[in-house]
Design a protein around this motif. Structure first.
Motif, PDB file in Angstrom:
ATOM      1  N   GLY A  15      43.479  -5.420  84.823  1.00  0.00           N
ATOM      2  CA  GLY A  15      43.741  -5.360  86.231  1.00  0.00           C
ATOM      3  C   GLY A  15      45.244  -5.447  86.434  1.00  0.00           C
ATOM      4  O   GLY A  15      45.852  -5.372  87.435  1.00  0.00           O
ATOM      5  N   LEU A  16      46.039  -5.217  85.414  1.00  0.00           N
ATOM      6  CA  LEU A  16      47.589  -5.295  85.313  1.00  0.00           C
ATOM      7  C   LEU A  16      48.089  -3.610  85.659  1.00  0.00           C
ATOM      8  O   LEU A  16      47.300  -2.840  85.612  1.00  0.00           O
ATOM      9  CB  LEU A  16      48.232  -5.845  84.237  1.00  0.00           C
ATOM     10  CG  LEU A  16      47.867  -7.057  83.794  1.00  0.00           C
ATOM     11  CD1 LEU A  16      48.526  -7.600  82.564  1.00  0.00           C
ATOM     12  CD2 LEU A  16      48.239  -8.088  84.838  1.00  0.00           C
ATOM     13  N   LYS A  17      49.248  -3.584  86.453  1.00  0.00           N
ATOM     14  CA  LYS A  17      49.833  -2.407  86.524  1.00  0.00           C
ATOM     15  C   LYS A  17      50.775  -2.256  85.150  1.00  0.00           C
ATOM     16  O   LYS A  17      51.213  -3.230  84.709  1.00  0.00           O
ATOM     17  CB  LYS A  17      50.694  -2.364  87.821  1.00  0.00           C
ATOM     18  CG  LYS A  17      51.406  -0.944  88.025  1.00  0.00           C
ATOM     19  CD  LYS A  17      52.262  -1.379  89.651  1.00  0.00           C
ATOM     20  CE  LYS A  17      53.080  -0.100  89.553  1.00  0.00           C
ATOM     21  NZ  LYS A  17      53.599  -0.118  90.625  1.00  0.00           N
ATOM     22  N   ARG A  18      50.996  -0.967  84.627  1.00  0.00           N
ATOM     23  CA  ARG A  18      51.823  -0.802  83.410  1.00  0.00           C
ATOM     24  C   ARG A  18      53.126  -0.342  84.177  1.00  0.00           C
ATOM     25  O   ARG A  18      53.316   0.433  84.929  1.00  0.00           O
ATOM     26  CB  ARG A  18      51.110   0.330  82.595  1.00  0.00           C
ATOM     27  CG  ARG A  18      51.959   0.639  81.432  1.00  0.00           C
ATOM     28  CD  ARG A  18      51.058   1.542  80.501  1.00  0.00           C
ATOM     29  NE  ARG A  18      51.362   2.957  81.048  1.00  0.00           N
ATOM     30  CZ  ARG A  18      51.076   4.004  80.584  1.00  0.00           C
ATOM     31  NH1 ARG A  18      50.599   3.799  79.149  1.00  0.00           N
ATOM     32  NH2 ARG A  18      51.321   5.171  80.961  1.00  0.00           N
ATOM     33  N   ILE A  19      54.333  -0.746  83.726  1.00  0.00           N
ATOM     34  CA  ILE A  19      55.487  -0.438  83.666  1.00  0.00           C
ATOM     35  C   ILE A  19      55.956   0.130  82.153  1.00  0.00           C
ATOM     36  O   ILE A  19      55.701  -0.432  81.125  1.00  0.00           O
ATOM     37  CB  ILE A  19      56.496  -1.333  84.367  1.00  0.00           C
ATOM     38  CG1 ILE A  19      56.509  -2.609  83.494  1.00  0.00           C
ATOM     39  CG2 ILE A  19      56.147  -1.871  85.754  1.00  0.00           C
ATOM     40  CD1 ILE A  19      57.673  -3.741  83.709  1.00  0.00           C
ATOM     41  N   ARG A  20      57.197   0.783  82.210  1.00  0.00           N
ATOM     42  CA  ARG A  20      57.543   1.692  81.060  1.00  0.00           C
ATOM     43  C   ARG A  20      59.081   1.223  80.664  1.00  0.00           C
ATOM     44  O   ARG A  20      59.814   0.965  81.722  1.00  0.00           O
ATOM     45  CB  ARG A  20      57.489   3.093  80.795  1.00  0.00           C
ATOM     46  CG  ARG A  20      56.004   3.288  81.191  1.00  0.00           C
ATOM     47  CD  ARG A  20      55.970   4.990  81.331  1.00  0.00           C
ATOM     48  NE  ARG A  20      56.661   5.453  82.324  1.00  0.00           N
ATOM     49  CZ  ARG A  20      57.014   6.630  82.534  1.00  0.00           C
ATOM     50  NH1 ARG A  20      56.810   7.654  81.586  1.00  0.00           N
ATOM     51  NH2 ARG A  20      57.720   7.009  83.697  1.00  0.00           N
ATOM     52  N   MET A  21      59.446   0.501  79.527  1.00  0.00           N
ATOM     53  CA  MET A  21      60.731   0.133  79.446  1.00  0.00           C
ATOM     54  C   MET A  21      61.551   0.955  78.410  1.00  0.00           C
ATOM     55  O   MET A  21      60.956   1.000  77.202  1.00  0.00           O
ATOM     56  CB  MET A  21      60.661  -1.319  78.842  1.00  0.00           C
ATOM     57  CG  MET A  21      62.213  -1.917  78.563  1.00  0.00           C
ATOM     58  SD  MET A  21      62.074  -3.637  77.951  1.00  0.00           S
ATOM     59  CE  MET A  21      63.384  -3.459  77.070  1.00  0.00           C
ATOM     60  N   PHE A  22      62.578   1.898  78.818  1.00  0.00           N
ATOM     61  CA  PHE A  22      63.149   2.622  77.874  1.00  0.00           C
ATOM     62  C   PHE A  22      64.599   2.790  78.434  1.00  0.00           C
ATOM     63  O   PHE A  22      64.486   2.965  79.887  1.00  0.00           O
ATOM     64  CB  PHE A  22      62.522   3.726  77.705  1.00  0.00           C
ATOM     65  CG  PHE A  22      62.113   4.656  78.715  1.00  0.00           C
ATOM     66  CD1 PHE A  22      62.953   5.858  79.174  1.00  0.00           C
ATOM     67  CD2 PHE A  22      61.121   4.553  79.568  1.00  0.00           C
ATOM     68  CE1 PHE A  22      62.588   6.610  80.298  1.00  0.00           C
ATOM     69  CE2 PHE A  22      60.656   5.430  80.589  1.00  0.00           C
ATOM     70  CZ  PHE A  22      61.303   6.112  81.124  1.00  0.00           C
ATOM     71  N   PRO A  23      65.744   3.194  77.697  1.00  0.00           N
ATOM     72  CA  PRO A  23      66.933   3.495  78.570  1.00  0.00           C
ATOM     73  C   PRO A  23      66.749   5.234  79.007  1.00  0.00           C
ATOM     74  O   PRO A  23      66.095   5.775  78.607  1.00  0.00           O
ATOM     75  CB  PRO A  23      68.079   3.447  77.232  1.00  0.00           C
ATOM     76  CG  PRO A  23      67.038   4.033  76.114  1.00  0.00           C
ATOM     77  CD  PRO A  23      65.686   3.271  76.364  1.00  0.00           C
ATOM     78  N   GLU A  24      67.629   5.156  80.008  1.00  0.00           N
ATOM     79  CA  GLU A  24      67.904   6.453  80.561  1.00  0.00           C
ATOM     80  C   GLU A  24      69.203   6.866  81.036  1.00  0.00           C
ATOM     81  O   GLU A  24      69.915   5.926  81.393  1.00  0.00           O
ATOM     82  CB  GLU A  24      66.759   6.557  81.827  1.00  0.00           C
ATOM     83  CG  GLU A  24      66.840   7.866  82.334  1.00  0.00           C
ATOM     84  CD  GLU A  24      66.204   9.186  81.805  1.00  0.00           C
ATOM     85  OE1 GLU A  24      66.941   9.606  80.888  1.00  0.00           O
ATOM     86  OE2 GLU A  24      65.121   9.373  82.116  1.00  0.00           O
ATOM     87  N   TRP A  25      69.794   8.172  80.941  1.00  0.00           N
ATOM     88  CA  TRP A  25      70.910   8.554  81.374  1.00  0.00           C
ATOM     89  C   TRP A  25      71.203   8.087  82.615  1.00  0.00           C
ATOM     90  O   TRP A  25      70.432   8.443  83.714  1.00  0.00           O
ATOM     91  CB  TRP A  25      71.229  10.091  81.260  1.00  0.00           C
ATOM     92  CG  TRP A  25      70.969  10.239  79.670  1.00  0.00           C
ATOM     93  CD1 TRP A  25      69.882  10.976  79.196  1.00  0.00           C
ATOM     94  CD2 TRP A  25      72.001  10.214  78.522  1.00  0.00           C
ATOM     95  NE1 TRP A  25      70.179  11.109  77.761  1.00  0.00           N
ATOM     96  CE2 TRP A  25      71.450  10.585  77.257  1.00  0.00           C
ATOM     97  CE3 TRP A  25      73.192   9.678  78.646  1.00  0.00           C
ATOM     98  CZ2 TRP A  25      72.190  10.750  76.446  1.00  0.00           C
ATOM     99  CZ3 TRP A  25      73.781   9.618  77.471  1.00  0.00           C
ATOM    100  CH2 TRP A  25      73.572  10.175  76.443  1.00  0.00           C
ATOM    101  N   GLY A  26      72.254   7.503  82.989  1.00  0.00           N
ATOM    102  CA  GLY A  26      72.617   7.251  84.373  1.00  0.00           C
ATOM    103  C   GLY A  26      71.874   6.074  85.029  1.00  0.00           C
ATOM    104  O   GLY A  26      72.224   5.658  86.355  1.00  0.00           O
TER     105      GLY A  26
END
Length: 126
Positions: A39-50
């Motif tokens: 039932g949870l929403k998924r979020i992604r954690m990673f660095p990104e340019w800018g």
């Protein structure tokens, strides 16, 4: 892999991501809400340019998520921004120093702890 158990290694997280990608992609095609089996929403954690803080979004609205989409507090947001800027300024193209990865896992734990009732954080930086 038992879905109720949290992966313990980077390889297990990649496998979980593949499973979730298939599951969420199928739900998206059917026009259903992009929620995980728990039932949870998924979020992604990673660095990104800018990016000021690491991108969060996921299917059907990929990154970057807007500031304030999840409530993590100013201190944690500042730490995430610093971590992401370290990645960007150091040019970690082919590999990341162990200290940077360790800091990422510490930040991941903090993000997951403050949001565990709403989202599952998928660590994609290791």
């Amino acid at each position: 892999m038992d879905y109720r158990e949290r992966p313990g290694t980077a390889m297990q997280w990649r496998q979980r991501k593949q499973m979730q990608d298939r599951y969420l992609g199928a739900k998206n095609l059917r026009g259903e809400s992009p929620r995980l089996p728990n039932g949870l929403k998924r979020i992604r954690m990673f660095p990104e340019w800018g990016a000021r803080i690491p991108p969060w979004g996921d299917l059907p609205d990929p990154y970057p998520a807007g500031r304030g989409e999840i409530s993590i507090g100013d201190d944690l947001e500042a730490a995430l921004t610093e971590w992401s800027l370290e990645w960007e300024s150091s040019g970690f193209v082919s590999g990341h120093p162990e200290s940077w990865r360790e800091r990422g896992w510490e930040l991941y734990e903090r993000v997951q702890a403050c949001c565990r009732e709403v989202v599952e954080v998928l660590p994609l930086f290791d």
